[in-house]
Design a protein around this motif. Sequence first.
Motif, PDB file in Angstrom:
ATOM      1  N   UNK A  83       0.796  -1.233   0.000  1.00  0.00           N
ATOM      2  CA  UNK A  83       0.000   0.000   0.000  1.00  0.00           C
ATOM      3  C   UNK A  83       0.824   1.278   0.000  1.00  0.00           C
ATOM      4  N   UNK A  84       2.110   1.190   0.370  1.00  0.00           N
ATOM      5  CA  UNK A  84       2.837   2.442   0.586  1.00  0.00           C
ATOM      6  C   UNK A  84       3.209   3.133  -0.722  1.00  0.00           C
ATOM      7  N   UNK A  85       2.906   2.510  -1.861  1.00  0.00           N
ATOM      8  CA  UNK A  85       3.149   3.198  -3.129  1.00  0.00           C
ATOM      9  C   UNK A  85       1.852   3.443  -3.878  1.00  0.00           C
ATOM     10  N   UNK A  86       0.742   3.176  -3.211  1.00  0.00           N
ATOM     11  CA  UNK A  86      -0.540   3.163  -3.925  1.00  0.00           C
ATOM     12  C   UNK A  86      -0.922   4.541  -4.458  1.00  0.00           C
ATOM     13  N   UNK A  87      -0.617   5.587  -3.700  1.00  0.00           N
ATOM     14  CA  UNK A  87      -1.045   6.918  -4.135  1.00  0.00           C
ATOM     15  C   UNK A  87       0.096   7.686  -4.782  1.00  0.00           C
ATOM     16  N   UNK A  88       1.261   7.755  -4.111  1.00  0.00           N
ATOM     17  CA  UNK A  88       2.352   8.508  -4.749  1.00  0.00           C
ATOM     18  C   UNK A  88       2.879   7.797  -5.987  1.00  0.00           C
ATOM     19  N   UNK A  89       2.791   6.473  -6.012  1.00  0.00           N
ATOM     20  CA  UNK A  89       3.198   5.738  -7.204  1.00  0.00           C
ATOM     21  C   UNK A  89       2.318   6.095  -8.391  1.00  0.00           C
ATOM     22  N   UNK A 105      -3.030   9.057 -11.293  1.00  0.00           N
ATOM     23  CA  UNK A 105      -3.908   9.436 -10.179  1.00  0.00           C
ATOM     24  C   UNK A 105      -4.902  10.505 -10.609  1.00  0.00           C
ATOM     25  N   UNK A 106      -4.395  11.529 -11.322  1.00  0.00           N
ATOM     26  CA  UNK A 106      -5.262  12.641 -11.714  1.00  0.00           C
ATOM     27  C   UNK A 106      -6.370  12.172 -12.650  1.00  0.00           C
ATOM     28  N   UNK A 107      -6.071  11.138 -13.461  1.00  0.00           N
ATOM     29  CA  UNK A 107      -7.107  10.664 -14.368  1.00  0.00           C
ATOM     30  C   UNK A 107      -8.270  10.031 -13.598  1.00  0.00           C
ATOM     31  N   UNK A 108      -7.998   9.547 -12.400  1.00  0.00           N
ATOM     32  CA  UNK A 108      -9.096   9.067 -11.563  1.00  0.00           C
ATOM     33  C   UNK A 108      -9.776  10.230 -10.857  1.00  0.00           C
TER      34      UNK A 108
END
Lengths: 306, 377
Positions: B105-111, B118-121
Amino acid sequence: MTPDGGIRARGVRRSFGPVHAVADVDLVAAPGRVTALIGPNGSGKTTLLLMLAGLLTPDAGTISVAGADPVTENYVARSRTGWMPDVFGTWDSLTAREVLTTVAAAYRIDAARARARAGELLELVHLSELADQPAHVLSRGQKQRLGLARALVHDPDVLLLDEPASGLDPRSRVDLRVLLRRLAAAGKTVLVSSHVLTELDEMADDAVFISGGRTVATRSVADGDVPREWRLTALDPEALTRWLDETGRAYRTESDGTGVLVELPGEAAAAALLRSAVGAGVDVSSLAPAGGVLEQAYLALEEERR
Amino acid sequence: MSVDVQTSPPAPSAAPAGRGTWSLSWHGLRTVTVLELRQRVRSTRWKTALVVWFLVVGLITLLTTGAFAILSGDGMADEPFGGIVYSIVVGFVLFLGLLVAPTLSSGAINGDRNAGTLATLQVTLLTPAEIVLGKLAAAWIAALAFLVASIPFLAWALAGGGVSWLALLTTVLMLAVVLGVVCAIGLGFSALVGKTSGSAVLTYLTIGGLTAVLPIVFGLLVPVTTSTEEVRVWDVEPGYTWEETTAPECEWQTHEADVWHSERTWWLLAPNPFVVVADAQPLGGDPETLADDGNMLALLQYGVRYARTGDNGEQDWCSYMVGSGTDSPVEPVVVTDQLVWPWGLGFDLLLGAGGVVVAVNRLRVPTTHLPQGTRVA
């Protein structure tokens, strides 16, 4: 044109720390028209589009996108906006079709309609043959086309395209132009950022020039005649310049010496010039606008800034 | 351009007029979870990790079982070895789980942010809460896959005897919850920090803090929590010289003695994932048989309960001097049946919830603040 449709931005500002990415931008993009957003690298185009897409809060100024304020009515604004980013990140292990159905699901479109829409859009951007290949095998241009399809999934009223033509082959560029013209004809508001001006020339109705984070000019491209330079060539260049001197027209010869450049107020003037030149016995071989309207306007602005 | 642009315009179906940051829908949640899981399942790295996990846990089980089968081979073959094998396997699964879960999980958002996905979501109609909880669900499900891969070995250890089915149930349940908490903490850091390596380190530090630093603090606080008090002591009669031939009489006296009030600091042990898992099982009976069983989970549980019970105020300094046979009036310490794990788990869940809240706030659009060195897209 609906009173509240399209894009309106007034006095928009946004800085990142000490960097004023967008310092003061006014922009109006009307429904049914393609508006070009033109500016050099680092002029704040992408930041402006992020604010229009509802991802970034402006420090100051007001924005209205398809009648909604992306700051206070973010959700509504998002539902009416399609955004295509300049760097197209993609979920690499998903197929092109899955990318589109996933985005459709994220826009709360039910599965059956999402599938139909994905098929339709894949055909539209000519990716049907690659539909079931993982996205990482797509070339840059193909990804770019997939990104465009992704921005269209929910049939948005307003399209924000950040450098959509970069990486596209000539065929795809023509397709893009035709597609955007059709979307505009269908009443959508299309805002395209680019610095490839010849392309925009053929698809844009209006142009907004920004530089250093400010709106420096707003031009209409397609409406009426715009004074611009035309290139005139003849079989015998000396006969041509002699004739021009005799009739007392201002002109300048091109540095590479193939023709002369004449500033004309519009197409009617160009036709009149051609008629009188031929009438005077000058064998004119071509008369055409020298460079695009946008290119000339852009370069003129550059001149002014120096 | 063979397709008409306007055919079947799929206007967003029944989109509520406005859904806030914290709005949740099953549809949105499922969309994000399916997206995340699809990507995970297709990566070979994840499959390899699962296979390696299965083999390692299997190997540990085999080695432990083998070792104790040999040890108990000489004369004590009827002794159940399940307890010790079970506790070693559980401890190992938890240890590996704490190592693996942060990577899920520790790369789920910054990755995603670095990859530009991320922005496309964020521009879609998904709410920040749906994106975060969907990612959490996907990470948790992936972590649970590792847990499921270890269940055969836990069941095998159970077959060795000495551990109840109920203990297996509570253990697996607690392992699942603890892994979920670790995923949530990792997610929070991944929203907070720009680099995936940074968020991984911070997650490991947090887990390390709970697992190692807090118990060390507990140990270091012993001098502080120990005070000199008047204690009733069952002591050898005063004036007794050890040259006499008759055994001394024991009697009640009052002495100044050091008393360790572990009941004041036991809560430092509670958030430790191992304590949470150990304490959630049904409390074992006699401390004497605990030591023989070698069930380390039960020992750990006994230990923390003992710490929570604290000193009962009376000490016996005499009976063992005089030798057995004399009845000591000092009651042996009976550990409390007050649970430790709800406190620890409660604290851990708060940390996890904190991670989720931080992540959701960071994904709020439009953003005013960007983490240093990151782009929106």
